[in-house]
Structure formats: C-alpha cells, structure tokens
Write a protein that holds these residues in place. Structure first.
Motif, PDB file in Angstrom:
ATOM      1  N   UNK A   1       0.835  -1.228   0.111  1.00 33.00           N
ATOM      2  CA  UNK A   1      -0.095   0.107   0.032  1.00 33.00           C
ATOM      3  C   UNK A   1       0.743   1.140   0.033  1.00 33.00           C
ATOM      4  N   UNK A   2       1.999   1.278   0.846  1.00 35.77           N
ATOM      5  CA  UNK A   2       3.012   2.471   0.848  1.00 35.77           C
ATOM      6  C   UNK A   2       3.364   2.656  -0.679  1.00 35.77           C
ATOM      7  N   UNK A   3       4.162   1.477  -1.193  1.00 36.27           N
ATOM      8  CA  UNK A   3       4.599   1.620  -2.544  1.00 36.27           C
ATOM      9  C   UNK A   3       3.499   2.029  -3.626  1.00 36.27           C
TER      10      UNK A   3
ATOM     11  N   UNK B   1      -5.062   2.987   3.323  1.00 34.56           N
ATOM     12  CA  UNK B   1      -4.745   1.605   3.437  1.00 34.56           C
ATOM     13  C   UNK B   1      -3.592   1.130   4.453  1.00 34.56           C
ATOM     14  N   UNK B   2      -2.404   1.874   4.186  1.00 34.35           N
ATOM     15  CA  UNK B   2      -1.185   1.390   4.828  1.00 34.35           C
ATOM     16  C   UNK B   2      -1.245   1.921   6.241  1.00 34.35           C
ATOM     17  N   UNK B   3      -1.794   2.685   6.778  1.00 36.64           N
ATOM     18  CA  UNK B   3      -2.078   3.099   8.138  1.00 36.64           C
ATOM     19  C   UNK B   3      -2.924   2.028   8.810  1.00 36.64           C
ATOM     20  N   UNK B   4      -4.081   1.642   7.944  1.00 39.95           N
ATOM     21  CA  UNK B   4      -4.876   0.866   8.594  1.00 39.95           C
ATOM     22  C   UNK B   4      -4.157  -0.615   8.760  1.00 39.95           C
ATOM     23  N   UNK B   5      -3.359  -0.915   7.571  1.00 40.96           N
ATOM     24  CA  UNK B   5      -2.659  -2.172   7.844  1.00 40.96           C
ATOM     25  C   UNK B   5      -1.768  -2.158   8.735  1.00 40.96           C
TER      26      UNK B   5
ATOM     27  N   UNK C   1       6.468   1.896   9.008  1.00 46.11           N
ATOM     28  CA  UNK C   1       5.598   2.855   9.519  1.00 46.11           C
ATOM     29  C   UNK C   1       6.515   4.332   9.314  1.00 46.11           C
ATOM     30  N   UNK C   2       7.846   4.061   9.725  1.00 48.66           N
ATOM     31  CA  UNK C   2       8.931   5.299   9.349  1.00 48.66           C
ATOM     32  C   UNK C   2       8.783   5.752   7.945  1.00 48.66           C
ATOM     33  N   UNK C   3       8.781   4.613   7.194  1.00 50.22           N
ATOM     34  CA  UNK C   3       8.852   5.050   5.493  1.00 50.22           C
ATOM     35  C   UNK C   3       7.585   5.532   5.350  1.00 50.22           C
ATOM     36  N   UNK C   4       6.384   5.132   6.046  1.00 51.39           N
ATOM     37  CA  UNK C   4       5.099   5.693   5.527  1.00 51.39           C
ATOM     38  C   UNK C   4       4.966   6.957   5.750  1.00 51.39           C
ATOM     39  N   UNK C   5       5.432   7.404   7.044  1.00 49.52           N
ATOM     40  CA  UNK C   5       5.237   8.766   7.371  1.00 49.52           C
ATOM     41  C   UNK C   5       6.211   9.846   6.577  1.00 49.52           C
ATOM     42  N   UNK C   6       7.608   9.250   6.229  1.00 51.26           N
ATOM     43  CA  UNK C   6       8.410  10.016   5.403  1.00 51.26           C
ATOM     44  C   UNK C   6       7.737  10.268   3.976  1.00 51.26           C
ATOM     45  N   UNK C   7       7.217   9.145   3.444  1.00 50.00           N
ATOM     46  CA  UNK C   7       6.689   9.467   1.989  1.00 50.00           C
ATOM     47  C   UNK C   7       5.269  10.207   2.312  1.00 50.00           C
TER      48      UNK C   7
END
Length: 420
Positions: free
Chosen positions: A189-191, A197-201, A225-231
């Motif tokens: 989902x991040x990619x 969706x990524x946050x829910x997962x 999670x760190x990568x998610x918030x960076x993106x």
C-alpha cells in the motif's frame, strides 16, 4: 530442451538454492497431502534444465504456494494437444487434488467437528508463502493484488490459530506469520501510494506482531511505519516510528538490523534539512553494515532487500532532499552498480532520483537521458511516476524553453502510461 530461465529468476529473487527449493516444495506437499514430498535436488535440476518441462500437479501446486504464481509463469511449458498424458499421471493428479481439498476443508471444519492439530509444518508452509509474497513485491511492487493477497494470507494464518489445536509456541508463530503478511500488505500500500490503507494495515500488523513476540517482524512493521510517514512528508512521526524499530533488542543484537534502522533515519533526516544528522546516520549505517557478517539466521524480507545498494539508495534519498546533488549522484551510481539483477523497480527509482540529482547540478542533457532511459512499464509504477512528474516540473522551472524541456514534454506525451 532449453534452460528454464524464468524459474531461475524466481529462485534468484528469493536467493534459493536447488536444495532449498526442494525443501520448501516438500514442505508444501506435506502440508497439503499429509505425506512428505520426495522432491530432490535432481528434480529441481531437471526443472531448470528443461528436462522436465511440465511437472506433476502436486509439484506445481507446491511451487505455486512457494512463488505465488502458476506453472507457465514459472517457465514450464504445458504439453500440446498431441501430447499423450500417461494414465498414471492423471490418477496422481486427481488423487493430489482430492487430498489438497481435504486439507483445506480440515482447516475450516464446521463447529462440532474435531479440530485439526496445527504444528510447525504449517508454520513452515506459511513462511514459504511469505517468501513468495516478498518475491512478487520485488518483481511488481505496489500492486493492489499483492496487498490483497498478503492480507488474505494473514487471515489464513489467523484461521489456523483460531480453529486448530496448537502449542503456545506454534500459536505465537502463527501470529508472527499473520503479522508478516500484514507488513507486506502495508508495504504494498505504501509503494502504491495508498496511504490510508497502509495506516490501517499498520495498526493490525503492530497488534499481531506484539502478540507474536517476534522482534524481527516488529522491527519491520515499525520501520515500514517510518517509511510511510516519510513518504507522507511527516518527518516527526517518521522519526518517532523508526525510533521504535531502532530501540528493539534485535537492532542491538544484529548489526544488519541496526544498519537498516540508521539508513532509514538518514532518509528521514533529509526531510528536516539536518545535514549533520544525515551524515551521522549514514556513517552509523555503514559501520553497522560493515560489521554484519553472514551466517546468522535472518528473515528473508531483510536478506532479500537490504544490502550496500539499499544503504546507498537511502543515502541518495537523504542527500537529494537536502539539495546536495553531487553527493546524491555519487550514492546513485554506487547503488546502481551494486543492485541485484532482479531489483528492477529499485533500479528505476534510483534512476529517477539520479536524473533529479543531475538536473540539480545543471546537467540538462544527462538528466533527461537518464529519465528517458527508464522502461515504460517501470515508469508507470506509482512511486516512479510521481518522481518523474516532479522531475518534469523541476525541468520546466529551470529551463522552460530549452530543447531538453521540449524533448521531455514530447517524450511524456508519447510514452508515459497511466499506472496500472
């Protein structure tokens, strides 16, 4: 008779030897039929050399569980209409399919039926499927189908935990399997830029990982999670999440985990504009990677992804965010030289970043050449497409009326396709 190059590539994706693939296939066969498989290194050799062009049904079902795709995708050639199937082969196929169906029904047995005993062989079978998800991510990345399949496999692991009889250790391992699958759903989902969706997962994955007690998968989830918030360009949240990963005991015990944590911290610090923090984190990541010898039992998601090439890729992202284009370009070239052959999506991302670094140094011609060299199917990947859109905007800002900007605009009109 020709070599099966497709199967070889899939094995290389997961770093599998012939002996390791044979073992995983036998685990899958045992999980579905209740009888150990008999695949040997010689069997795998015959597949690779084309001597066996269409394996028996039970082998193909097991291979599908390992790699997540069908026989033709793995390079096997279906017999033509003129090929006569031996009667014994057809009997074996029907027997295997019946046994597999029985195993599936046993997992989902109705209330009142005797629950099946779940053991370490079931965990091994799920881990083999997890390796297949990792391989699919390296080949395709970001696709909703990967996210959906990974989430479904997490449900399968939890169904085994709920409906079977298992020891406490096996139950913990099943929670770990479910967390692993959810972490892959999260990364897909991040990619694919599906951040909600990524946050829910992430919420579900973190809960499952805590119940498993598995430090490695907890590291992966919080690092993701760190990568998610960076993106999402939320560096404060990104640093906090990555700090959770870096503070786990496994990051203190194993320098490879520590190196990945430092490298991702560097990329996040790039968003904050802290040059010294970036340099410090990259240096620590390199020191830890240099100390990370082979021989330790590490998870496939780590060994298939993180190495010197990925460290340089994260350093590239950090220096690019800082506007230090010369340093960024140096890390880009180093990463490209070291990337493993199957990491095609990572190669496209690195080329997109390299083009931006070249443009930042005033190199219009090499920047456009680099960007145009990314294959169309990879240019359509959500992350790569976003990078190329930003590259085009920067090019127009720097030299709006230049022949290079005109060439790029024409190229995008002719060749860029919407993400699948």
């Amino acid at each position: 008779m020709a070599d099966n190059l497709a199967l070889r590539r899939f094995m290389d994706d997961l770093g599998l030897t012939q002996a390791e693939l044979a073992r995983r296939v036998n685990v899958e066969i045992g999980g579905l039929t209740g009888k150990p498989g008999t695949v040997s290194e010689r069997t795998v050799y015959n597949w690779l050399t084309g001597k066996t062009s269409w394996p028996p049904a039970k082998h193909q079902q097991a291979l599908r569980a390992v790699f997540g795709c069908t026989g033709p995708d793995l390079g096997f050639i279906r017999p033509g209409r003129g090929h006569r199937v031996h009667p014994e082969d057809d009997v074996n196929r029907r027997s295997f399919m019946a046994a597999a169906a029985g195993a599936t029904l046993a997992i989902g047995s109705p209330a009142g039926a005797s629950p099946r005993r779940v053991g370490h062989s079931d965990v091994e079978r799920l881990n083999a499927r997890f390796a297949g998800v990792i391989a699919s991510d390296h080949r395709h990345g970001g696709k909703l189908s990967i996210e959906t399949r990974a989430a479904a496999l997490a449900d399968e692991a939890l169904d085994l935990q709920k409906q079977g009889i298992a020891s406490q250790r096996v139950r913990a391992a099943l929670f770990g399997c479910a967390a692993s699958f959810m972490s892959s759903a999260m990364w897909a989902a991040i990619d694919g830029r599906r951040f909600d969706a990524a946050e829910r997962h992430h919420e579900r994955a973190a809960s499952l990982a805590a119940m498993s007690g598995d430090g490695a998968i907890q590291f992966r989830i919080w690092s993701h999670a760190g990568s998610l918030y960076r993106h999402m360009r939320r560096p404060g949240d990104a640093l906090a999440a990555n700090d959770v990963a870096r503070s786990l005991p496994i990051a203190r015990r194993d320098p490879l985990f520590a190196s990945l944590g430092h490298a991702r911290h560097a990329a996040i610090h790039g968003l904050t504009g802290d040059v010294n923090a970036v340099r410090r984190s990259v240096g620590r990541a390199q020191d830890a990677l240099d100390r990370a010898g082979a021989g330790l039992d590490r998870p496939v998601w780590l060994t298939a992804h993180y190495d010197q090439a990925e460290l340089d890729s994260l350093a590239l992202a950090a220096h690019l965010a800082l506007g230090r284009y010369e340093d960024a370009e140096a890390h880009a070239h180093r990463s490209l030289a070291l990337l493993r052959s199957h990491m095609q999506r990572s190669r496209a991302i690195t080329h997109a970043r390299l083009a931006r670094a070249q443009l930042g140094q005033g190199g219009l011609e090499p920047a456009v050449t680099t960007a145009m060299g990314i294959p169309g199917v990879l240019a359509a990947h959500p992350r790569v497409a976003g990078m190329l859109d930003r590259f085009g905007s920067a090019l127009v800002n720097v030299a709006p009326n230049s022949p290079h900007a005109q060439l790029w605009n024409q190229y995008t009109q002719d060749n860029r396709r919407a993400p699948a």
